[in-house]
Structures are given as C-alpha cells and as structure tokens.
Design an enzyme around this catalytic site. Structure first.
Site, short mmCIF file in Angstrom:
data_model
loop_
_atom_site.label_atom_id
_atom_site.label_comp_id
_atom_site.label_asym_id
_atom_site.label_seq_id
_atom_site.Cartn_x
_atom_site.Cartn_y
_atom_site.Cartn_z
N CYS A 218 0.90 -1.18 0.00
CA CYS A 218 0.00 0.00 0.00
C CYS A 218 0.92 1.22 0.00
CB CYS A 218 -0.88 -0.01 1.24
SG CYS A 218 -1.92 -1.46 1.40
N GLY A 222 4.53 6.86 -1.88
CA GLY A 222 5.88 6.32 -2.07
C GLY A 222 6.92 6.79 -1.08
N LYS A 224 7.70 5.79 2.10
CA LYS A 224 8.50 4.74 2.74
C LYS A 224 9.18 3.89 1.67
CE LYS A 224 5.60 4.72 6.84
NZ LYS A 224 4.41 5.40 6.27
N ASP A 242 -0.10 0.03 -5.33
CA ASP A 242 -1.24 0.76 -4.76
C ASP A 242 -2.46 0.54 -5.65
OD1 ASP A 242 -1.20 3.07 -2.42
OD2 ASP A 242 -2.94 3.23 -3.74
N ASP A 269 -4.39 -4.39 -6.42
CA ASP A 269 -5.19 -4.47 -5.21
C ASP A 269 -4.55 -5.52 -4.31
OD1 ASP A 269 -6.98 -4.99 -3.21
OD2 ASP A 269 -8.75 -4.78 -4.49
N ASP A 286 1.53 -0.89 4.88
CA ASP A 286 1.33 0.45 5.47
C ASP A 286 -0.15 0.76 5.21
OD1 ASP A 286 1.70 2.91 6.57
OD2 ASP A 286 2.91 3.72 4.93
N CYS A 339 -0.89 4.88 10.67
CA CYS A 339 -0.64 6.21 11.25
C CYS A 339 -1.85 6.60 12.11
CB CYS A 339 -0.37 7.24 10.17
SG CYS A 339 -1.67 7.36 8.94
#
Ligand SMILES: C[S@@+](CC[C@H](N)C(=O)[O-])C[C@H]1O[C@@H](n2cnc3c(N)ncnc32)[C@H](O)[C@@H]1O
Length: 402
Positions: A218, A222, A224, A242, A269, A286, A339
C-alpha cells in the site's frame, strides 16, 4: 444561493475581486465545509493565488487552524447567534473566532478584516457576533462546556482515545495534534514526517542481504518505499503497489524525481495480489487506517472519520495482512504499520495476528520514542512532536505460512 436568507452573506472573494488572504481563506473554508479536503484544496488555491510568502502562510494558518478548531469556534459564536447562517457567514464567523481566540489577533484587525470579506445581509451578523466574541475573549470570560469542545474533537473520538490510551496520554495527544506540523525534508528533498522516516529506517535494518526484494503493498505516494531503495545495493528491488491510480501516478513521479534506484510502481489491489508467492524478503503493509495520528496535517479528518469506520478498517487491515502472507519467502519479514492510535487498529491487530499466525515471530519494536504496544511499537504524537504511528515487525518461520 448565498445571501438570500436571514443572516445570509456572500464572500467578496467569489465575485472576482482581488484576493486578500482572508478572502482566499474564506473561499477555502466554504469549500472544505462542502466536502473538499483541506490539504488538497489549499495546495491548488495557493498555487494560483499570486500572494506573497507571508500572506500564503496566513491563508494556511487561517484555513488549517479554523478547520482544526471548528468545533471550538462554533461554541464561541453559538451563544451570540440568533439567526440561521449560510456557509459563507458560518465560515467567516469561525475564521473570526479562530483569530480572536487562538491566534491572538487584535480584535480590531480580526473583526474588521473578516467582516470586510462578507457582503449582503450576513455582513452585519458577522460584525455583531464577532464583536461579542472579541469582548468575551478580551475579558477572559470564555467558559468551555467540556474538554472535547475546548480542544475541538468530536465527542466519540475523544472518548475512544481516552478509553484506548488512558486519559492523560489521550488528552496530551489531542493537544499535541492541534499544533501545526513542521515540514521535515529528507536529504533527497522528499518531505516526510520523522515518524515515517523512523519506520523506514527501522525496516531498512532488516535488509542486510544484497539483492533483497521488498514489497510495499500500500505504497502511494511512495514515501516509505523510496526510503527503502538503496544506492549501495544496485540489485535491491522495491515494488511499490497501490490500488489508487491517482495516487500511483504521484508515486511514479516521486520515484522518477527522487531517482529511487530499483523502484517499480505497480497498480494492484493488495487484497488479491497479482505477484508470485514466496517472492519477497520484506513485505510492508502500510495499511489504510483512520489516520488519527496525523490530525495535525489533515485538519478536517477529525470530523470526516466516523466511529463506524474503525471496525471496517480493522477488517480491511486483517484482510491485507492475510493476503500478503503468501508473498513472503520463508524467513522473510512482514511489517504492519498504521498512522493512527486506536487499539482496534494497533495492539488488537497484533493480538489477532499472534493467535491466527503463530508462524510469525515478533521482532523487537523500534526504539524510543516508540513505546511497546502489544508486540509492536506505538509512537505517540507528543513523544517527539511527530505524527502518531504504530509499527509491528514479524519474521516468518522457515516452514513458511501455515
Ligand atoms: C497509509 S497510505 C500509504 C502511505 C505510503 N506507504 C507512504 O509511506 O507514502 C495507504 C495507501 O493504501 C492504498 N490502498 C488502500 N487499499 C488498498 C488495496 N486494497 N490495495 C492496495 N493499496 C491500497 C491507498 O490508496 C493509500 O495510498
């Protein structure tokens, strides 16, 4: 139609008048209330506004601050408001209240300059209400009904963070996330919060083997993935996948601009991966999440996220982890990152993973300022003034996925 009802008003900015910072901020705030995302909209408006640097900062502070403190600003004006308002008047009242209560702008400047941006019958409403708010703020007479209103968080969200983190930690986190974020530039010029920098650095520590194959399932935009590319190891491959084509385009152009060696941007996906099984040494999920650790940078997100989203997101995160597991080679690393700060998306996911996949051995969490949460690490926004972030790193046993 604006300005045709009691308390109605019309932003001057909307009629082609020369833009002032407050006029532009008022336009942005009106659009944010209609559903635009503050961070995306503001970039577009500032790009073509022709304002000087100082005025652009003022617009940003007015839009981000007023949006962030919307609930508190509504409380400040509500006791003085006797009439229905339209979107422009509402935005002007909030923006005026924000300047008075949170920016320390002198009353004459905050009130006059805000009123000047509104025309029609709404103008007198804005003038009268803001003068009353100014007097109240000036005399220190503001009394908040509760802490969630004062810090401008929806009740459910404040209650959930208090339940998950404990009252002291949660309120401190909420206070911290009302502070504007500082831009952090990596040596290669990419703007990335130190929390994400720390996550990528921790993961890079597991990529000792030359020619390692890395998947960020995911990955857009970009941040990370590009940090996991290596100039020292020409054989390392970093696949950034993604599902969103719009975000994928942004990632591809970031890879090109940064010259990220060995990077590939792939539309996919990750719940039904197209890549071959057992082909990656490190897989990072992520995951899409409630984003409640990054509220400094997404000022409208606190009103957008709903409590019912949490269960749906937790299910999607598990689905992404399950789907990613077969992509790992035996002995490979699976990292899960979000996050946000809710237990359902952090420590509870680790509990589930420990039960569902004992073949994954947890590795030590990142060092301080991360604190242990389940077998992973939680970075609270107040620990170092960064985004809030959770990272769990595991290693697949040599027998592979069970
Ligand atoms: C937290 S962001 C990733 C941030 C990124 N890793 C970085 O460091 O810049 C989550 C991403 O997951 C993507 N996403 C959501 N569902 C997905 C799916 N089923 N498959 C692949 N990507 C997905 C979203 O489009 C979004 O770009």
């Amino acid at each position: 139609v604006l300005g045709d009802r009691d308390g109605g008003g019309r932003g001057r900015a909307g009629r082609g008048a020369r833009r002032s910072p407050r006029g532009l901020a008022l336009e942005a705030l009106t659009q944010v209330e209609a559903g635009a995302r503050a961070n995306e909209l503001l970039g577009r408006l500032l790009d073509r506004c022709g304002l000087c640097e100082r005025d652009r900062h003022l617009v940003t502070e007015l839009v981000y601050g007023t949006t962030r403190m919307r609930r508190a600003c509504d409380w400040l004006v509500s006791t003085h408001l006797r009439t229905r308002t339209d979107p422009v008047v509402r935005a002007a009242l909030r923006m005026g209240a924000y300047q008075l209560a949170f920016m320390g702008t002198p009353a004459h400047a905050a009130v006059d300059a805000t009123v000047a941006e509104v025309s029609g019958p709404g103008r007198s409403v804005v003038n009268a209400v803001l003068r009353k708010v100014a007097a109240e703020v000036d005399r220190g007479l503001v009394t908040w009904p509760d802490r969630a209103t004062m810090l401008s968080y929806p009740d459910w969200l404040a209650a959930r963070l208090v339940y998950d983190l404990g009252a002291d930690v949660a309120w401190e986190a909420m206070e911290q996330m009302n502070q504007p974020a500082k831009a952090n530039e990596r040596p290669d010029g990419y703007i990335q919060d130190p929390a994400s920098v720390a996550v990528a650095a921790h993961l890079a520590g597991f990529l000792g083997r030359p020619g390692a194959r890395v998947l960020d399932a995911c990955a857009a935009p970009g941040g990370k993935a590009s940090a996991l590319c290596s100039t020292d190891d020409p054989d390392r491959l970093v696949v950034g996948a993604d599902r969103s084509l719009r975000r994928l385009r942004r990632m591809a152009s970031n890879f090109a601009r940064l010259g990220s060696p060995g990077s590939v941007a792939l539309a996919a996906d990750a719940t039904s991966p197209p890549w071959r099984q057992a082909s990656f040494d490190l897989v990072l999920i992520d995951a899409p999440c409630s984003g409640l650790g990054v509220l400094r940078r997404r000022p409208d997100a606190r009103y957008r996220v709903q409590e019912t989203d949490l269960g749906r997101l937790a299910r999607l995160q598990r689905q992404l982890i399950e789907a990613a597991l077969p992509s790992l080679r035996p002995g490979g690393i699976l990292a899960y990152c979000v996050c946000t700060l809710t237990k359902a998306e952090t420590a509870a996911q680790d509990n589930w993973l420990a039960r569902a996949h004992p073949e994954l051995e947890a590795l030590p969490p990142p060092p301080e300022p991360f604190v242990p949460a389940g077998r992973g690490g939680l970075l609270l926004p107040q620990a170092a003034g960064t985004d809030g972030m959770y990272l769990l790193v595991t290693r697949l046993g040599s027998a592979g996925v069970m």
